[in-house]
Design a protein around this motif. Sequence first.
Motif, PDB file in Angstrom:
ATOM      1  N   MET A  63       4.196  -1.230   2.417  1.00  0.00           N
ATOM      2  CA  MET A  63       3.536  -0.485   1.344  1.00  0.00           C
ATOM      3  C   MET A  63       2.125  -0.105   1.767  1.00  0.00           C
ATOM      4  N   ASP A  64       1.726   1.110   1.468  1.00  0.00           N
ATOM      5  CA  ASP A  64       0.365   1.551   1.784  1.00  0.00           C
ATOM      6  C   ASP A  64      -0.636   0.772   0.928  1.00  0.00           C
ATOM      7  N   ARG A 111       1.311   7.181  10.256  1.00  0.00           N
ATOM      8  CA  ARG A 111       1.055   6.584   8.941  1.00  0.00           C
ATOM      9  C   ARG A 111       1.252   7.615   7.832  1.00  0.00           C
ATOM     10  N   GLY A 165       1.022   0.034   6.730  1.00  0.00           N
ATOM     11  CA  GLY A 165       0.530   0.054   5.364  1.00  0.00           C
ATOM     12  C   GLY A 165      -0.905  -0.378   5.207  1.00  0.00           C
ATOM     13  N   HIS A 177       4.075  -7.670   2.788  1.00  0.00           N
ATOM     14  CA  HIS A 177       5.274  -6.857   2.930  1.00  0.00           C
ATOM     15  C   HIS A 177       6.326  -7.466   2.002  1.00  0.00           C
TER      16      HIS A 177
END
Length: 505
Positions: free
Chosen positions: A257-258, A393, A432, A472
């Motif tokens: 996840m960013d 990214r 992320g 994560h």
Amino acid sequence: MKLVFRCAALAAALSTAGLAAAQTLRIASPGDTISLDPHAAVNESVQYSLTSNVYEPLVGRNKDLSLAPLLSTGWRQTAPTVWQFALRAGVKFQDGAPLAADDVVFSIERAARAGLLPGVAGARAVVGRTVDIETRQPQPLLPDALTEIGILPRAWAQSHDPAREANGTGPYAVRERVPGSRTVFERFAGYWGSVEGNVQRVVFTPQPDAAARVAGLLKDGFDLVEPVPVADAAKVKASGEARVVTGPELRTIFLGMDQWRDELPNASVKGRNPFKDVRVRQAFYQAIDIEAITKKVQQGAARPAALIVGPGINGWTAALDKRLAFDAKAAKALLAEAGYPEGFALTLNCPSDRYVNDAAVCRAIGEQLGRIGVRVQVAVESKQTYFPRLLRRDTGFYLLGWTPGTYDAAAALEALAQCRTEGADAGGYNVGGYCNPALDALLERLGRETDRARRNQLLGEALALHARDVGHIPLYQQSLSWGVANDAQVVQLPDNRFVFKWMKK
């Protein structure tokens, strides 16, 4: 573009081209290697699996994954930050050039620049056939890390394109390559070592269609296919033509996840990034029914995971490997508490030809997140474009799998979870942007620690911290499932590599 290598020296070395077809092994896998370059920044396991038959590292692995001497006959630590490697004599590259210390120095420094050797400061040739590798801090696992780093000849690499051509010291050489269609390998007659198997020629075919892979196996089109879908395993076993070879895989599949941008890309939320809030990350985690995914999508051929490493990786323990409970009601409450009572929309990026049922897994996750108000658009693409997307990214939510090359949890944490700093070589696959200075401090201590018991304690602390942060979302370890023709013999390793020199036909 079709690439056929006709170098006279190489053609002479590949004198096995006319050998019987019975000594040809035909392999099919969902996707192709993106590059022939052993130091390509993509760092993808199919690429390693194929190129490691052509390019050899200083240190290799035996069938039990223990370390084995390859281009180095021995190594020792001469100072806290210096490892010395003695080079094997009598080794030649496939163009006939002898292996020299300068080639090793060039390759190590090239791999370090590509981000494949975090913490390596440089290499130098010393007296005799020895090379020193210097690290920025003590690295007790450097020999393990070097098992992933193939050695190229400096002069050749500087005048050729290693992404499209190959010239290593390994037992097999690339004879022909048609990207996306096939890659042909042939035995290198000038190989310095012994070859246990009898395979003279390997034809690798990327075949994303699982039904076509299985049909090819049963109709004598392929000798080895992977993976065999669970639904087709009984058909393969009953065919009388082939068998299914299964085993655990070291790779863990997870969601990233960013967490670094102020606005989440490809999402309906503007001016904010929900993933910066641990409550949102935990909500996503608890909304995923991993038991349903492993049983229905993977049909039982996967093991739910709570960490980004699993059994077989040093640092993993069953005590730490406890997932947060699946609880959609609690997940929805967490979203509301974080300020998203109606959820939001976002894109989940996913490969279609890299992991077992990868696209189907992503779609199942999208459906499950929909139950808590998160509207997921699943964007599926070939790994040929997917992995470059991750390196750019260019994603806010993505699926990835990882096996640390050292088989140690620190390597996974350094690549995936260490704070990513401009110009630094840590966190190369921290797409992320998760960052916790406390975790970085633990990793720094791990890099210096040589006592195994104390090191394992620090690994446990680091893994637990990352899990609490939901850095994560771990999903599962998939099982290996190879379809193998009855007249072929293979060695299946838990890292899912194809080692041609151990195969027979």
